[in-house]
Design an enzyme around this catalytic site. Structure first.
Site, PDB file in Angstrom:
ATOM      1  N   CYS A 114      -1.475  -8.979   2.697  1.00  0.00           N
ATOM      2  CA  CYS A 114      -0.107  -9.274   2.475  1.00  0.00           C
ATOM      3  C   CYS A 114       0.378 -10.643   2.205  1.00  0.00           C
ATOM      4  O   CYS A 114       1.101 -10.869   1.088  1.00  0.00           O
ATOM      5  CB  CYS A 114       0.692  -8.641   4.061  1.00  0.00           C
ATOM      6  SG  CYS A 114       0.453  -6.855   4.260  1.00  0.00           S
TER       7      CYS A 114
HETATM    8  N1  NAD Z   1      -3.064  -3.821   6.020  1.00  0.00           N
HETATM    9  C1  NAD Z   1      -1.654  -4.389   6.440  1.00  0.00           C
HETATM   10  O1  NAD Z   1      -2.047  -4.772   7.600  1.00  0.00           O
HETATM   11  C2  NAD Z   1      -0.387  -3.858   5.574  1.00  0.00           C
HETATM   12  C3  NAD Z   1       0.912  -4.200   6.478  1.00  0.00           C
HETATM   13  C4  NAD Z   1       1.921  -4.062   6.014  1.00  0.00           C
HETATM   14  C5  NAD Z   1       1.996  -3.636   4.606  1.00  0.00           C
HETATM   15  N2  NAD Z   1       0.831  -3.208   3.981  1.00  0.00           N
HETATM   16  C6  NAD Z   1       0.858  -2.430   2.600  1.00  0.00           C
HETATM   17  O2  NAD Z   1       0.623  -1.333   2.748  1.00  0.00           O
HETATM   18  C7  NAD Z   1      -0.191  -0.724   1.433  1.00  0.00           C
HETATM   19  C8  NAD Z   1      -1.241  -0.183   1.649  1.00  0.00           C
HETATM   20  O3  NAD Z   1      -2.375  -1.229   2.476  1.00  0.00           O
HETATM   21  P1  NAD Z   1      -3.530  -0.900   3.092  1.00  0.00           P
HETATM   22  O4  NAD Z   1      -4.018  -2.100   3.972  1.00  0.00           O
HETATM   23  O5  NAD Z   1      -3.547   0.418   4.006  1.00  0.00           O
HETATM   24  O6  NAD Z   1      -4.743  -0.685   1.913  1.00  0.00           O
HETATM   25  P2  NAD Z   1      -6.210  -0.048   2.042  1.00  0.00           P
HETATM   26  O7  NAD Z   1      -6.841  -0.534   0.898  1.00  0.00           O
HETATM   27  O8  NAD Z   1      -6.768  -0.112   3.340  1.00  0.00           O
HETATM   28  O9  NAD Z   1      -5.857   1.562   2.192  1.00  0.00           O
HETATM   29  C9  NAD Z   1      -5.498   2.212   0.773  1.00  0.00           C
HETATM   30  C10 NAD Z   1      -6.040   3.527   0.438  1.00  0.00           C
HETATM   31  O10 NAD Z   1      -5.198   4.182  -0.661  1.00  0.00           O
HETATM   32  C11 NAD Z   1      -6.332   4.900  -1.285  1.00  0.00           C
HETATM   33  N3  NAD Z   1      -5.988   5.065  -2.490  1.00  0.00           N
HETATM   34  C12 NAD Z   1      -6.135   4.345  -3.706  1.00  0.00           C
HETATM   35  N4  NAD Z   1      -5.237   4.911  -4.788  1.00  0.00           N
HETATM   36  C13 NAD Z   1      -5.008   6.139  -4.379  1.00  0.00           C
HETATM   37  C14 NAD Z   1      -4.680   7.318  -4.865  1.00  0.00           C
HETATM   38  N5  NAD Z   1      -4.030   7.322  -6.369  1.00  0.00           N
HETATM   39  N6  NAD Z   1      -4.367   8.433  -4.317  1.00  0.00           N
HETATM   40  C15 NAD Z   1      -4.752   8.554  -2.899  1.00  0.00           C
HETATM   41  N7  NAD Z   1      -5.446   7.519  -2.242  1.00  0.00           N
HETATM   42  C16 NAD Z   1      -5.475   6.361  -3.050  1.00  0.00           C
HETATM   43  C17 NAD Z   1      -7.622   4.140  -1.183  1.00  0.00           C
HETATM   44  O11 NAD Z   1      -8.848   4.615  -1.144  1.00  0.00           O
HETATM   45  C18 NAD Z   1      -7.328   3.499   0.237  1.00  0.00           C
HETATM   46  O12 NAD Z   1      -8.199   4.394   1.154  1.00  0.00           O
HETATM   47  C19 NAD Z   1      -0.069  -2.007   0.593  1.00  0.00           C
HETATM   48  O13 NAD Z   1       0.816  -2.110  -0.480  1.00  0.00           O
HETATM   49  C20 NAD Z   1      -0.151  -3.116   1.612  1.00  0.00           C
HETATM   50  O14 NAD Z   1       0.601  -4.438   1.054  1.00  0.00           O
HETATM   51  C21 NAD Z   1      -0.415  -3.420   4.415  1.00  0.00           C
END
Ligand code: NAD
Length: 447
Positions: free
Chosen positions: A285
């Site tokens: 982030c």
């Molecule tokens: N991790 C955090 O602490 C956090 C906090 C706030 C916001 N965010 C935001 O949340 C979003 C997700 O982050 P995250 O940390 O969960 O990412 P992550 O990489 O842990 O998880 C994302 C998942 O999406 C899957 N994926 C990718 N493309 C796909 C598709 N077309 N169809 C289905 N699944 C698909 C991946 O395989 C993965 O399992 C991002 O935009 C991030 O900026 C994350």
């Protein structure tokens, strides 16, 4: 293939209230999986969608791939009907679909929305009237209305439109995820949920859905306001971390302990929030999100100078750590070249199993470039291979025989470490996190 639902606003709200509503969550990662478990705990039947076949299989066999989520939690959710799939046709059977896919930067440091657009293209053929689609992935203001809405409408063979006022169509909203991984002081359901929709019906529906698992929902006037809210929060953190990182360097020159200064300043009951210096920014982030806004700002002929300056200061921190390590070794009449260095902690912050954008990766690469023999210890990572920006090929080193290293470099202050014992057994400890606070020893260099 699942049955397609069609529902009026009142119908869907009723299905949410009675917990008959089916919730689909796309992206079973750090954000999507815990969210799925929250809905399951509230007796919703949840389907997790992910393109990663290994994740789908792990979840469907009651396992977990995120350290802080125990397999028992997945098995408990399965009792409420939780399952995972890569088959998008099941979107048709969902009342609400929440999208939590990655939003990284590309090699030119520009927003990479390919995961979001790929997801929308995959779900568009299966959407139906009355359904709620919410984007949770962090992104620049305008994404929901300028990218998501047109792609949904274009990709749907039945000509379903996005309902901008109460009426027929699919409802679209944006609601940012505001979790702070590893911070257990605030329960996830106590973090107010900001919601901005394309029209009042979308806000009403999204508020009803999130209101069933979050204590407070904060409706705002548009998806762009909700998108910008998330960016403001993260830019605020990024800029303030850069400020203390810069002041730390000044304080070191002036012989002042920045941590003592912060501890004193935070006794002020108003107008000051403590941020702490460190070896550089990490995570999915804070190092990334601000650049989504600076990229979008260019469209408006606007330069986001705070973001750029904070980025510059924070990006230089791993290099500062290397300079400090070189100076510390120099005091022992040693050079980085040829020295044995143990990096303690790889995760981008304490007590989590997330390596994304971690400054430890840059620090290890820089030490290797300078000829050091580098080892690491981190209870969360048995080995580290290749990632988007690194290629390390290392395995975890046991935390014993510390006297063999010319320097032990604390990059991540996991709470499982016994810092007194580490200092006692080491020749030299370079501490970038103030993890050795209160320990008095000439072996410690704090930077
Ligand atoms: N991790 C955090 O602490 C956090 C906090 C706030 C916001 N965010 C935001 O949340 C979003 C997700 O982050 P995250 O940390 O969960 O990412 P992550 O990489 O842990 O998880 C994302 C998942 O999406 C899957 N994926 C990718 N493309 C796909 C598709 N077309 N169809 C289905 N699944 C698909 C991946 O395989 C993965 O399992 C991002 O935009 C991030 O900026 C994350």
């Amino acid at each position: 293939m699942a049955t397609t639902l069609v529902g009026s606003l009142a119908d869907v709200k009723q299905r949410i209230a009675s917990r008959e509503a089916r919730v689909g969550i796309v992206g079973m990662g750090y954000v999507g999986l815990p969210l799925a478990l929250l809905f399951s705990a509230e007796r919703f039947r949840v389907t997790g969608f992910d393109i990663a076949a290994d994740k789908v299989e792990t979840l469907n066999t009651g396992g977990s791939y995120i350290v802080r989520i125990l397999p028992e939690a997945i098995q408990e959710a399965q009792k409420s009907g939780f399952c995972a799939t890569s088959d998008y046709s099941h979107i048709a059977g969902m009342d609400a679909v929440i999208i939590c896919v990655p939003t990284p930067l590309n090699e030119y440091h520009e927003p990479d929305l390919s995961y979001v657009t790929g997801t929308i293209e995959s779900i568009a053929p299966w959407i139906h009237e009355g359904q709620l689609i919410v984007l949770e992935s962090t992104t620049y203001p305008g994404t929901t209305e300028e990218i998501v809405v047109p792609l949904l409408e274009k990709g749907n063979p039945h000509g379903i439109k996005v309902a901008c006022a109460e009426g027929s169509g699919v409802h679209v909203a944006f609601s940012p995820e505001r979790e702070d991984p590893g911070n257990d002081t605030v329960a996830r359901h106590d973090i107010p949920k900001v919601v901005g929709g394309c029209g009042p019906a979308a806000v009403e529906l999204a508020s009803a859905l999130y209101g069933s698992i979050f204590r407070r929902v904060v409706p705002v006037s548009s998806p762009a306001v909700a998108e910008m809210t998330k960016l403001l929060e993260n830019i605020y953190r990024c800029v303030n971390i850069a400020l203390v990182n810069e002041l730390k360097q000044l304080c070191m020159r002036m012989g002042i302990d920045i941590h003592e200064v912060i501890d004193a300043a935070k006794t002020k009951p108003f107008g000051f929030q403590a941020f702490y210096p460190g070896p550089g920014l990490g995570g999915h982030c804070i190092p990334i999100d601000p650049f989504y806004l600076s990229w979008k700002a260019k469209e408006f002929d606007f330069r986001t100078r705070f973001i750029e300056l904070a980025g510059e200061v924070n990006t230089k921190m791993p290099y500062f750590v290397i300079e400090q390590t070189a100076d510390a070794l120099n005091e022992h009449s040693k050079a980085i070249k040829g020295s044995k260095i143990l990096v303690l902690g790889l995760a981008y912050k304490r007590d989590i199993d997330d390596l994304r954008e971690s400054p430890s990766l840059t620090i290890i690469e820089l030490l290797r470039e300078k000829g050091a023999h580098v080892y690491y210890n981190d209870p969360y990572f048995a080995k580290v291979g290749r990632g988007r920006h690194y290629d390390l090929n290392m395995t975890n080193t046991p935390l014993d025989n510390l006297g063999q290293y010319d320097g032990v470099l604390i990059v991540t202050d996991h709470t499982t470490y016994d810092y007194e014992a580490i200092v006692e057994q080491s020749q030299l400890v370079i501490d970038t996190r103030n993890a050795t606070k209160g320990i008095v020893s000439p072996k410690i260099v704090r930077c």
